[in-house]
Design a protein around this motif. Sequence first.
Motif, PDB file in Angstrom:
ATOM      1  N   LEU A 184      42.174  40.304  43.530  1.00 33.24           N
ATOM      2  CA  LEU A 184      42.742  40.145  42.207  1.00 33.24           C
ATOM      3  C   LEU A 184      43.945  41.061  42.044  1.00 33.24           C
ATOM      4  O   LEU A 184      43.964  42.175  42.529  1.00 33.24           O
ATOM      5  CB  LEU A 184      41.680  40.471  41.149  1.00 33.24           C
ATOM      6  CG  LEU A 184      40.407  39.622  41.294  1.00 33.24           C
ATOM      7  CD1 LEU A 184      39.363  40.099  40.307  1.00 33.24           C
ATOM      8  CD2 LEU A 184      40.736  38.173  41.066  1.00 33.24           C
ATOM      9  N   GLY A 185      44.928  40.589  41.312  1.00 31.72           N
ATOM     10  CA  GLY A 185      46.170  41.325  41.225  1.00 31.72           C
ATOM     11  C   GLY A 185      46.208  42.409  40.182  1.00 31.72           C
ATOM     12  O   GLY A 185      47.192  43.097  40.023  1.00 31.72           O
ATOM     13  N   THR A 186      45.161  42.554  39.401  1.00 29.23           N
ATOM     14  CA  THR A 186      45.151  43.582  38.384  1.00 29.23           C
ATOM     15  C   THR A 186      44.918  44.941  39.008  1.00 29.23           C
ATOM     16  O   THR A 186      44.427  45.063  40.106  1.00 29.23           O
ATOM     17  CB  THR A 186      44.035  43.304  37.369  1.00 29.23           C
ATOM     18  OG1 THR A 186      42.795  43.193  38.059  1.00 29.23           O
ATOM     19  CG2 THR A 186      44.299  42.005  36.628  1.00 29.23           C
ATOM     20  N   GLN A 187      45.263  45.997  38.284  1.00 26.84           N
ATOM     21  CA  GLN A 187      45.006  47.352  38.751  1.00 26.84           C
ATOM     22  C   GLN A 187      43.679  47.827  38.209  1.00 26.84           C
ATOM     23  O   GLN A 187      43.418  47.664  37.034  1.00 26.84           O
ATOM     24  CB  GLN A 187      46.130  48.295  38.299  1.00 26.84           C
ATOM     25  CG  GLN A 187      47.460  48.006  38.949  1.00 26.84           C
ATOM     26  CD  GLN A 187      47.466  48.392  40.416  1.00 26.84           C
ATOM     27  OE1 GLN A 187      46.559  49.072  40.886  1.00 26.84           O
ATOM     28  NE2 GLN A 187      48.472  47.947  41.144  1.00 26.84           N
ATOM     29  N   VAL A 201      33.507  39.050  39.599  1.00 33.61           N
ATOM     30  CA  VAL A 201      33.485  39.931  38.430  1.00 33.61           C
ATOM     31  C   VAL A 201      34.801  40.691  38.351  1.00 33.61           C
ATOM     32  O   VAL A 201      35.342  41.126  39.369  1.00 33.61           O
ATOM     33  CB  VAL A 201      32.308  40.937  38.482  1.00 33.61           C
ATOM     34  CG1 VAL A 201      30.981  40.256  38.219  1.00 33.61           C
ATOM     35  CG2 VAL A 201      32.252  41.667  39.817  1.00 33.61           C
ATOM     36  N   ILE A 202      35.329  40.821  37.140  1.00 32.97           N
ATOM     37  CA  ILE A 202      36.505  41.659  36.900  1.00 32.97           C
ATOM     38  C   ILE A 202      36.333  42.346  35.540  1.00 32.97           C
ATOM     39  O   ILE A 202      35.526  41.912  34.710  1.00 32.97           O
ATOM     40  CB  ILE A 202      37.837  40.851  36.910  1.00 32.97           C
ATOM     41  CG1 ILE A 202      37.775  39.689  35.908  1.00 32.97           C
ATOM     42  CG2 ILE A 202      38.160  40.353  38.293  1.00 32.97           C
ATOM     43  CD1 ILE A 202      39.089  38.941  35.786  1.00 32.97           C
ATOM     44  N   ILE A 203      37.082  43.411  35.332  1.00 32.64           N
ATOM     45  CA  ILE A 203      37.043  44.158  34.074  1.00 32.64           C
ATOM     46  C   ILE A 203      38.439  44.139  33.473  1.00 32.64           C
ATOM     47  O   ILE A 203      39.438  44.290  34.181  1.00 32.64           O
ATOM     48  CB  ILE A 203      36.565  45.607  34.312  1.00 32.64           C
ATOM     49  CG1 ILE A 203      35.121  45.601  34.832  1.00 32.64           C
ATOM     50  CG2 ILE A 203      36.651  46.429  33.028  1.00 32.64           C
ATOM     51  CD1 ILE A 203      34.597  46.980  35.206  1.00 32.64           C
ATOM     52  N   LYS A 207      36.957  47.407  28.319  1.00 34.77           N
ATOM     53  CA  LYS A 207      35.927  47.087  27.335  1.00 34.77           C
ATOM     54  C   LYS A 207      35.108  45.845  27.667  1.00 34.77           C
ATOM     55  O   LYS A 207      33.989  45.687  27.179  1.00 34.77           O
ATOM     56  CB  LYS A 207      36.570  46.909  25.958  1.00 34.77           C
ATOM     57  CG  LYS A 207      37.203  48.176  25.401  1.00 34.77           C
ATOM     58  CD  LYS A 207      37.799  47.917  24.026  1.00 34.77           C
ATOM     59  CE  LYS A 207      38.418  49.190  23.447  1.00 34.77           C
ATOM     60  NZ  LYS A 207      39.010  48.941  22.106  1.00 34.77           N
ATOM     61  N   THR A 208      35.672  44.955  28.476  1.00 33.35           N
ATOM     62  CA  THR A 208      35.020  43.668  28.716  1.00 33.35           C
ATOM     63  C   THR A 208      34.895  43.400  30.205  1.00 33.35           C
ATOM     64  O   THR A 208      35.844  43.593  30.961  1.00 33.35           O
ATOM     65  CB  THR A 208      35.817  42.523  28.061  1.00 33.35           C
ATOM     66  OG1 THR A 208      35.999  42.810  26.668  1.00 33.35           O
ATOM     67  CG2 THR A 208      35.079  41.199  28.212  1.00 33.35           C
ATOM     68  N   LEU A 209      33.724  42.954  30.602  1.00 35.65           N
ATOM     69  CA  LEU A 209      33.499  42.505  31.966  1.00 35.65           C
ATOM     70  C   LEU A 209      33.442  40.983  31.951  1.00 35.65           C
ATOM     71  O   LEU A 209      32.832  40.382  31.068  1.00 35.65           O
ATOM     72  CB  LEU A 209      32.204  43.085  32.523  1.00 35.65           C
ATOM     73  CG  LEU A 209      31.878  42.761  33.986  1.00 35.65           C
ATOM     74  CD1 LEU A 209      31.213  43.958  34.658  1.00 35.65           C
ATOM     75  CD2 LEU A 209      30.972  41.537  34.112  1.00 35.65           C
ATOM     76  N   THR A 226      33.976  45.114  41.211  1.00 35.02           N
ATOM     77  CA  THR A 226      35.053  45.480  40.300  1.00 35.02           C
ATOM     78  C   THR A 226      34.815  46.916  39.858  1.00 35.02           C
ATOM     79  O   THR A 226      33.670  47.375  39.803  1.00 35.02           O
ATOM     80  CB  THR A 226      35.117  44.534  39.078  1.00 35.02           C
ATOM     81  OG1 THR A 226      36.270  44.864  38.293  1.00 35.02           O
ATOM     82  CG2 THR A 226      33.874  44.642  38.208  1.00 35.02           C
ATOM     83  N   ILE A 227      35.888  47.636  39.601  1.00 37.02           N
ATOM     84  CA  ILE A 227      35.811  49.022  39.147  1.00 37.02           C
ATOM     85  C   ILE A 227      36.616  49.137  37.859  1.00 37.02           C
ATOM     86  O   ILE A 227      37.715  48.581  37.742  1.00 37.02           O
ATOM     87  CB  ILE A 227      36.355  49.994  40.218  1.00 37.02           C
ATOM     88  CG1 ILE A 227      35.504  49.886  41.500  1.00 37.02           C
ATOM     89  CG2 ILE A 227      36.340  51.425  39.716  1.00 37.02           C
ATOM     90  CD1 ILE A 227      35.940  50.813  42.618  1.00 37.02           C
TER      91      ILE A 227
END
Length: 748
Positions: free
Chosen positions: A366-369, A467-469, A474-476, A720-721
């Motif tokens: 996933l490209g998010t940090q 799974v991602i956050i 605040k949201t998973l 996910t972290i």
Amino acid sequence: MSLCINPRCHQPDHPGNGGNQFCQSCGSELVLQGRYRVMRLLSDKSGFGKVYEAFERSNPKILKILKDNYSDNEKAVELFQQEALVLSQLHHPGIPAIEPDGYFQYKPRQGGERQGGEPLHCIVMEKIDGPNLREWMRQQGNHPIGEKQARQWLQQLAEILHLVHERNYFHRDIKPENIMLRSTGQVVLVDFGAAREMTYTYLEQLGKTGGITRISSAGYTPPEQEKGQAVPQSDFYALGCTFIYLLTGKQPTDNTMYDSLNNEFHWRPFAPQVSPAFADFIDRLIAPRASDRPKNTRVLLESLRQLDQVPVAATASTLLQSTVSQPIIPPTAPGASAGMVAGMVPGMVSSNPSGNPLGNPLVNPLGTQPQMGSGIPSGNPSGSPSGNLLGTTPGTAAVGSVPGAGFTNLPRNGMKRWLWGIPAAILLGLGGYSVWYFIDRQNPVVVTQPISIDRTLSGHTSFVNAVIITPDGKTLISGSADNTIRLWDMNSGRLIRTLSGHTSFVNNALALSPDGQTLISGSADRTIRVWDLTTGKLRHTLLGHTGFVNSVDVSPDGKILASGGADNTVKIWDLATAKLVRTLTGHQGYVNSVIFTPDGQSLVSGSTDRTVRVWDWTTGTQKEILKGHTGFVNSVVITPDGETAISSSADKTIRIWNLSTGETLHTVVGNSFFNPLILSADGQTLVSGSSDGAIQIWRVPEGQLIETLTGYGADIQNLTISPDWQTIASGSGGNTIKIWKFPRSALR
């Protein structure tokens, strides 16, 4: 196209059948049970039945049909129905899934009706996405497998048989053709048509021949079964013969190793890569007398656990040899010695005896940090040096890769570094987790600690695949094989919302826009859906992939979406207009991972073709093809400076690449498949998950393993972290999501 299954139809593949409800040749119904459309015949040489590929919407299925000339044979019908009954009672990734109504009868219509009007007996079940072991061996050139791979597969099959036998059934027809290999590395036992109930066969018919249908497969059927007296231990004999084939590349009936006059196997000279202890174990499985084999599956599993305490083919000579001649490049030749792993010191690598194991085709970074990559489970939980067998047994908790090992630096001048051996006795039996500790003056001992689950989220009705956050922590968000996406409050664990719309399972393909307002999901239904995260409303549905969507990523400016699919392509989309911009072709296998570079100018993709490719997505041209992995590439992340890519693979390695030159900078070799990768926002810390149920934490600049988390209890499919690196979540291993605290010691 639609295929008519009426055996009396004169043109079952009539060109007018596509999209129609009834066959244009004979008038028989084409959509079985109102759900399944048959597409092609796969085999008509499978015992009593024919095997077809069918689809329930976009989901591929296997349709087995009892051949019509057996429909009035009471015993044949009983055996056929038995398979559906057995499968409906067994739920395990190593057994094909079947729904409660998976067995049904189908009656052709009108002019296609057969004399007497007997119905066709049908079973619809899950389609396994890989080859059987006979096919797999042919693909590998019939080269023998290594002992470590054999132990991993044997452990999986023992666990499957334990489930089957505990339900009072035994299989009776174990052979390479009836063992399939998922793309995840999990072996699957198929064809339960010969399975029998112990209470009927074993207790009432032991010693009799009447009433028992004989099932025989040359070379794999034990003597007592040839006489119609199969017992549960008959499965162990067939299992042993199967592994003789895998370890030697020769059929058990080969006269160079089977003495038919004395009914003796002389297979060991053809498997020099096998340790004496493991060879003794195989010989016990194929004992001519059933009473000399393991008493039951519990004894079988316990024997494997005890065998696990013995290093894989570890001998004094191999350890000594490793000190003077073993280069750091892991051998890929089948049968390479796994003994080299015993005697390594930090910074060195182990050999890979598995040849070229199949890996994971459905993985998404996933490209998010922080940057994330996630994977479907990839094979056996193998935590110990010898290919761990009972990962939940106290004292044998899984370890993801060799503790103390680091990324192996590959010198640019072409010079090799060498392994230095130390006695294997020093390496074994240390600590409650059977962790291998290594003595080194420069690197500290790796911290190994069990995972302590803080919270479990329940609600999905099938496997959680992703799974991602959200960026605010605040949201998973979770995606599942139940076709839904769920939003959870991270603090309370409360379910906030369920997003429905996909018509097949949501893959490891979830991504968020940089502002956290837009969610993108990819699915096995071949679509990509774009959601407004604040309202849960569907904005767009993107059509174009002709295979499962395995990975999605959003560009840093939030304007462009990239997707990778099982159709071997990467597609570029304009998020605002939902229009396809271009398709990138070149990969020769499923695209498991796509990720934009931090500047948004390039795109990096990883594939089952074992390559990582760097693209100028604006023009569709390839900048670099990174080669070196010998197994499927499962996940890719990129450092914040955009200069380096890190990839994980089913070849049990993680590689660090220079994106500009395509050069491999570092390599680390572990004990099992590496799946998801997560890179911290500063690029200093890498977290990896592996198929042995362990999580590894690496210090990237030094290429050093600093901590291993064990005891998760399942393959690490996805991770996910939270943005503050306080919390880890994973949906691996079932329908729930597990949440625990990130170890602070790893960030010191």
